[in-house]
Design a protein around this motif. Sequence first.
Motif, PDB file in Angstrom:
ATOM      1  N   ALA A  88      35.888  25.720  44.800  1.00 50.39           N
ATOM      2  CA  ALA A  88      35.057  26.567  43.940  1.00 50.39           C
ATOM      3  C   ALA A  88      35.869  27.705  43.341  1.00 50.39           C
ATOM      4  O   ALA A  88      35.631  28.115  42.204  1.00 50.39           O
ATOM      5  N   SER A  89      36.848  28.212  44.093  1.00 54.74           N
ATOM      6  CA  SER A  89      37.718  29.260  43.545  1.00 54.74           C
ATOM      7  C   SER A  89      38.470  28.758  42.324  1.00 54.74           C
ATOM      8  O   SER A  89      38.742  29.514  41.396  1.00 54.74           O
ATOM      9  N   VAL A  90      38.792  27.468  42.341  1.00 55.14           N
ATOM     10  CA  VAL A  90      39.489  26.864  41.203  1.00 55.14           C
ATOM     11  C   VAL A  90      38.520  26.618  40.052  1.00 55.14           C
ATOM     12  O   VAL A  90      38.800  26.960  38.894  1.00 55.14           O
ATOM     13  N   VAL A  91      37.367  26.024  40.351  1.00 56.22           N
ATOM     14  CA  VAL A  91      36.414  25.654  39.302  1.00 56.22           C
ATOM     15  C   VAL A  91      35.833  26.898  38.625  1.00 56.22           C
ATOM     16  O   VAL A  91      35.729  26.972  37.393  1.00 56.22           O
ATOM     17  N   ILE A  92      35.430  27.897  39.434  1.00 59.43           N
ATOM     18  CA  ILE A  92      34.868  29.131  38.873  1.00 59.43           C
ATOM     19  C   ILE A  92      35.951  29.964  38.208  1.00 59.43           C
ATOM     20  O   ILE A  92      35.731  30.611  37.185  1.00 59.43           O
ATOM     21  N   GLY A  93      37.145  29.937  38.782  1.00 59.41           N
ATOM     22  CA  GLY A  93      38.271  30.740  38.314  1.00 59.41           C
ATOM     23  C   GLY A  93      38.613  31.762  39.373  1.00 59.41           C
ATOM     24  O   GLY A  93      37.751  32.558  39.783  1.00 59.41           O
ATOM     25  N   ASP A  94      39.863  31.729  39.827  1.00 59.79           N
ATOM     26  CA  ASP A  94      40.258  32.592  40.940  1.00 59.79           C
ATOM     27  C   ASP A  94      40.039  34.069  40.610  1.00 59.79           C
ATOM     28  O   ASP A  94      39.512  34.829  41.430  1.00 59.79           O
ATOM     29  N   GLY A  95      40.426  34.481  39.425  1.00 58.85           N
ATOM     30  CA  GLY A  95      40.235  35.873  39.032  1.00 58.85           C
ATOM     31  C   GLY A  95      38.768  36.256  38.990  1.00 58.85           C
ATOM     32  O   GLY A  95      38.388  37.353  39.413  1.00 58.85           O
ATOM     33  N   ALA A  96      37.935  35.346  38.490  1.00 54.71           N
ATOM     34  CA  ALA A  96      36.501  35.630  38.401  1.00 54.71           C
ATOM     35  C   ALA A  96      35.888  35.774  39.790  1.00 54.71           C
ATOM     36  O   ALA A  96      35.024  36.635  40.008  1.00 54.71           O
ATOM     37  N   VAL A  97      36.320  34.942  40.727  1.00 55.39           N
ATOM     38  CA  VAL A  97      35.788  35.036  42.090  1.00 55.39           C
ATOM     39  C   VAL A  97      36.198  36.355  42.731  1.00 55.39           C
ATOM     40  O   VAL A  97      35.375  37.047  43.347  1.00 55.39           O
ATOM     41  N   ARG A  98      37.447  36.732  42.577  1.00 53.74           N
ATOM     42  CA  ARG A  98      37.903  37.978  43.200  1.00 53.74           C
ATOM     43  C   ARG A  98      37.241  39.202  42.543  1.00 53.74           C
ATOM     44  O   ARG A  98      36.924  40.179  43.218  1.00 53.74           O
ATOM     45  N   ASP A  99      37.013  39.127  41.239  1.00 55.24           N
ATOM     46  CA  ASP A  99      36.280  40.208  40.573  1.00 55.24           C
ATOM     47  C   ASP A  99      34.844  40.297  41.101  1.00 55.24           C
ATOM     48  O   ASP A  99      34.309  41.400  41.273  1.00 55.24           O
ATOM     49  N   ALA A 100      34.222  39.142  41.345  1.00 54.43           N
ATOM     50  CA  ALA A 100      32.853  39.129  41.866  1.00 54.43           C
ATOM     51  C   ALA A 100      32.794  39.718  43.269  1.00 54.43           C
ATOM     52  O   ALA A 100      31.835  40.411  43.632  1.00 54.43           O
ATOM     53  N   ILE A 101      33.825  39.463  44.076  1.00 51.31           N
ATOM     54  CA  ILE A 101      33.881  40.052  45.423  1.00 51.31           C
ATOM     55  C   ILE A 101      33.957  41.570  45.334  1.00 51.31           C
ATOM     56  O   ILE A 101      33.202  42.285  46.001  1.00 51.31           O
TER      57      ILE A 101
END
Length: 245
Positions: A88-101
């Motif tokens: 999911a980190s790949v599909v959503i986008g690693d940067g987007a996931v970390r920004d969401a966190i």
Amino acid sequence: MTVELHLDDRPLPRRIGLIALATDHTTEPDFHRILSPRGIGVYATRIPFANPVTPETLAAMAGDVTGAAALILPGEDLDAVVYGCTSASVVIGDGAVRDAITAGKPGTVAITPISAGFAGLRALGAQRITLLTPYVPETTAPMAACFEAGGFTLQGVTSLGLTDDRAMARLSPDSIVAAARDALVPGSEAIFVSCTAVRAAGVIDRIEDATGVPAVSSNYAAAWAVLRACGDTGVAAPGQLMRLP
């Protein structure tokens, strides 16, 4: 008689949050085995997820990451928060996931298995990689593309063809070691075993013995990144990555 009460700043001096999938069997046991003996508290929350593991179901988690992060010890700081899903980190986008966190838990170090895996492989000096995933090819493809975009050369890619992360969690340790041995392509400088559901972190030393190269897995890399975020550079588990200075 009056007793003077003293409150510590934290019950544990170091603590991290874990956003685990609703269906996950593996990440919490892996983290508790590696991190808890180092005095790092692991505080987990769960995020909705419905099998099968496909790009579509993985992408559906994107809107829930911030809220899940905010639920972990509200109003208190953490040393790091880990999102426990590699694909999911790949599909959503690693940067987007970390920004969401960080939107849900400002000021924390945001860690994903893929960002930790890349950091670990680079720390090992490995650029030519064999990639092993438990997924079907359509779910593996974005991950392979992510590795190549990250500057790695994929010597070989193997998909085990599973669609249910609960089945991925039931892959036996012997099966994981054998799959890694069979997947390794000559010339590889390391092997990456993807998926936080797969119990590879517990057999990293066996994978390295079977393949003859450093091995990195999703939970193993994430735990390594957590240790560094907490300022712990000791050897917390077997494997070449953990033994790096």
